[in-house]
Scaffold this motif. Sequence first.
Motif, short mmCIF file in Angstrom:
data_model
loop_
_atom_site.label_atom_id
_atom_site.label_comp_id
_atom_site.label_asym_id
_atom_site.label_seq_id
_atom_site.Cartn_x
_atom_site.Cartn_y
_atom_site.Cartn_z
N ASN A 1 38.53 58.94 51.56
CA ASN A 1 38.97 59.04 52.77
C ASN A 1 40.59 58.93 52.61
N ASP A 2 41.22 59.35 53.85
CA ASP A 2 42.68 59.14 53.81
C ASP A 2 42.83 57.50 54.21
N ARG A 3 43.88 57.04 53.52
CA ARG A 3 44.57 55.79 54.10
C ARG A 3 45.19 55.88 55.10
N PRO A 4 45.31 55.03 56.45
CA PRO A 4 46.17 55.38 57.50
C PRO A 4 47.60 55.21 57.04
N GLU A 5 47.84 54.28 56.15
CA GLU A 5 49.21 54.01 55.89
C GLU A 5 49.64 55.00 54.81
N GLY A 6 48.79 56.06 54.37
CA GLY A 6 49.23 56.73 53.40
C GLY A 6 48.66 56.62 51.93
N GLY A 7 47.77 57.45 51.32
CA GLY A 7 47.24 57.32 50.11
C GLY A 7 45.74 57.57 50.24
N LEU A 8 44.80 57.27 49.33
CA LEU A 8 43.62 57.50 49.23
C LEU A 8 42.70 56.02 49.37
N VAL A 9 41.80 56.30 49.99
CA VAL A 9 40.81 55.21 49.87
C VAL A 9 39.23 55.54 49.23
N ALA A 10 38.98 54.91 48.15
CA ALA A 10 37.24 55.16 47.49
C ALA A 10 36.67 54.33 47.88
N ARG A 11 35.46 54.58 48.52
CA ARG A 11 34.66 53.67 49.17
C ARG A 11 33.20 53.82 48.30
N LEU A 12 32.93 52.69 47.48
CA LEU A 12 31.82 52.59 46.89
C LEU A 12 30.63 51.77 47.63
N PHE A 13 29.57 52.14 47.88
CA PHE A 13 28.54 51.63 48.47
C PHE A 13 27.37 51.41 48.05
N LEU A 14 26.99 50.07 47.76
CA LEU A 14 25.66 49.75 47.09
C LEU A 14 24.81 49.03 48.00
N VAL B 1 28.63 44.87 54.27
CA VAL B 1 28.43 45.82 55.47
C VAL B 1 26.97 45.70 55.83
N ASP B 2 26.51 46.65 56.85
CA ASP B 2 25.24 46.73 57.29
C ASP B 2 24.41 47.46 56.13
N GLY B 3 23.58 46.79 55.66
CA GLY B 3 22.50 47.35 54.77
C GLY B 3 22.93 47.07 53.17
N GLY B 4 24.08 46.54 52.93
CA GLY B 4 24.46 46.51 51.55
C GLY B 4 26.02 45.77 51.55
N ILE B 5 26.71 46.37 50.61
CA ILE B 5 28.02 45.87 50.14
C ILE B 5 28.93 47.07 49.92
N GLU B 6 30.29 46.95 50.33
CA GLU B 6 30.99 48.13 50.05
C GLU B 6 32.36 47.67 49.17
N ILE B 7 32.59 48.36 48.10
CA ILE B 7 33.94 48.07 47.24
C ILE B 7 34.78 49.08 47.45
N VAL B 8 36.05 48.73 48.09
CA VAL B 8 37.13 49.88 48.59
C VAL B 8 38.27 49.81 47.47
N VAL B 9 38.73 50.75 46.95
CA VAL B 9 39.73 50.96 46.16
C VAL B 9 40.80 51.95 46.91
N ALA B 10 41.79 51.25 46.92
CA ALA B 10 42.90 52.04 48.00
C ALA B 10 44.14 52.25 47.32
N ASP B 11 44.87 53.26 47.49
CA ASP B 11 46.08 53.42 46.70
C ASP B 11 47.02 54.18 47.41
N ASP B 12 48.32 54.25 47.19
CA ASP B 12 49.31 54.54 48.02
C ASP B 12 49.99 55.81 47.51
N GLY B 13 49.17 56.68 47.09
CA GLY B 13 49.76 58.01 46.11
C GLY B 13 49.39 59.15 47.31
N PRO B 14 49.55 60.41 46.74
CA PRO B 14 49.62 61.32 47.56
C PRO B 14 48.16 61.86 48.27
N GLY B 15 47.36 61.34 47.83
CA GLY B 15 45.88 61.58 48.43
C GLY B 15 45.09 62.77 47.86
N VAL B 16 44.02 63.21 48.55
CA VAL B 16 43.13 64.38 48.11
C VAL B 16 43.00 65.30 49.09
#
Length: 435
Positions: A412-425, A349-364
Amino acid sequence: MTAQITAIVTVAVVAGAVLATTIMMLLWESGPDASRSVISARVAMIIQLVEASPNRDDAMRIVEAARGHGMEVALVDGPPPPGRRDSPPLRSVTFRLAYGWGMDVAVWDQSWGDDVETVMVPVAEDAHLVFRIPLQMVLWREVVKIGGGTLIIVTLFVVLLQAYARRWIARPLDALADAAVSFGQSPSDDRLLSRPAPREIVRVAAALDGMRTRIRNLIDDRTRMLVAISHDLRTPLTRLGLRAEQIADPAIRSAMLTDLDQIGRMLNETLDYLRDDARTGQMIRCDLPSLITTICSGFADVGHGVRYDGPARLTWTCRPGAVSRAIGNLVENGVKHGGRTVVVGLRSVDGGIEIVVADDGPGVPADLRERVFEPFFKGNSARGGAGQDGFGLGLSIARDAARLHGGDIALNDRPEGGLVARLFLPAAAQHFLTS
């Protein structure tokens, strides 16, 4: 600081130059000045040359030469007309001609509105010279010269002062800030302020050095304490595990082993959060896809639906231990609280990299997405009540690892349901962390 010092000195010097110019102009108006003396000398020289000319043609050539040098003068036939013969003011050229050069000034006049002085001097019985001297123009020409020189001197002075401020004030402060940030990133860094600096900055550097020594001693004491806790607690836990294996009742044996395993996991989680090896690890160039694939394979081997979705090669400068622990904790959080599938993505991504961990659980819930990063906070009610074991340190460890590299983690919320954790370096931190 450089900009502030430069602005202050510039304003002060310019104000002084303006004040000096104002005083000069007031003095100019109140008494004799050097410019009128020079003009009087030129006028007297022209008069003497014309009077000494053997004929009118030579006199005209002298007048033309004077005009070519900026003098407004004319040779007029006949005697000068009747005019003012009383004493001229001290500030006039006429006064200098009459009393300084002993010349007979027939007519003088000053037009105060235009600040032009008219002087008529007889040079023969049938001719006289007429001079018109624009005093205001002379005044402003001198003011421009003096003001221009003053501005040049002010500019040079400000440039030299800026260089001085940059070298002796701003640069040591930058070095001190770099040392402080470096120590915050790596407490074992021994960089100190080595160049000469103002006394106040040297005192701050000495205070920083003393603070760094005290913090390093505290870290060493904590490390020794953790080693002792690890040794003293693991030994009795191992003995309890061996004794539990000898219990005849299968139900009691299974329950005790489960409790002991949970205590061991809590102990490991706490020690992982407190230990410092991830922060002091070496920055190296590593292949992130290989690192992420290894983590995903470890979870998949024990039956979890974890897979990697990203480029086959992407090298990055980081602390592999800290990044691996952060990704592992995010994946474990998705496996523990999410649904059946966890996908780990990697992209530039602009300015670095992004590691995305997405699950299909109930979210937060949105109001808990920052609190779940707090140490010892558990938001299990938001994730289906799963995973009641642990101290709630996994996400705290992951965010600490991200911020150690100058990045961060967002949920963040996952559009299809679940949670998305975005780790930016960020890429900007690589050069600093490796220097």
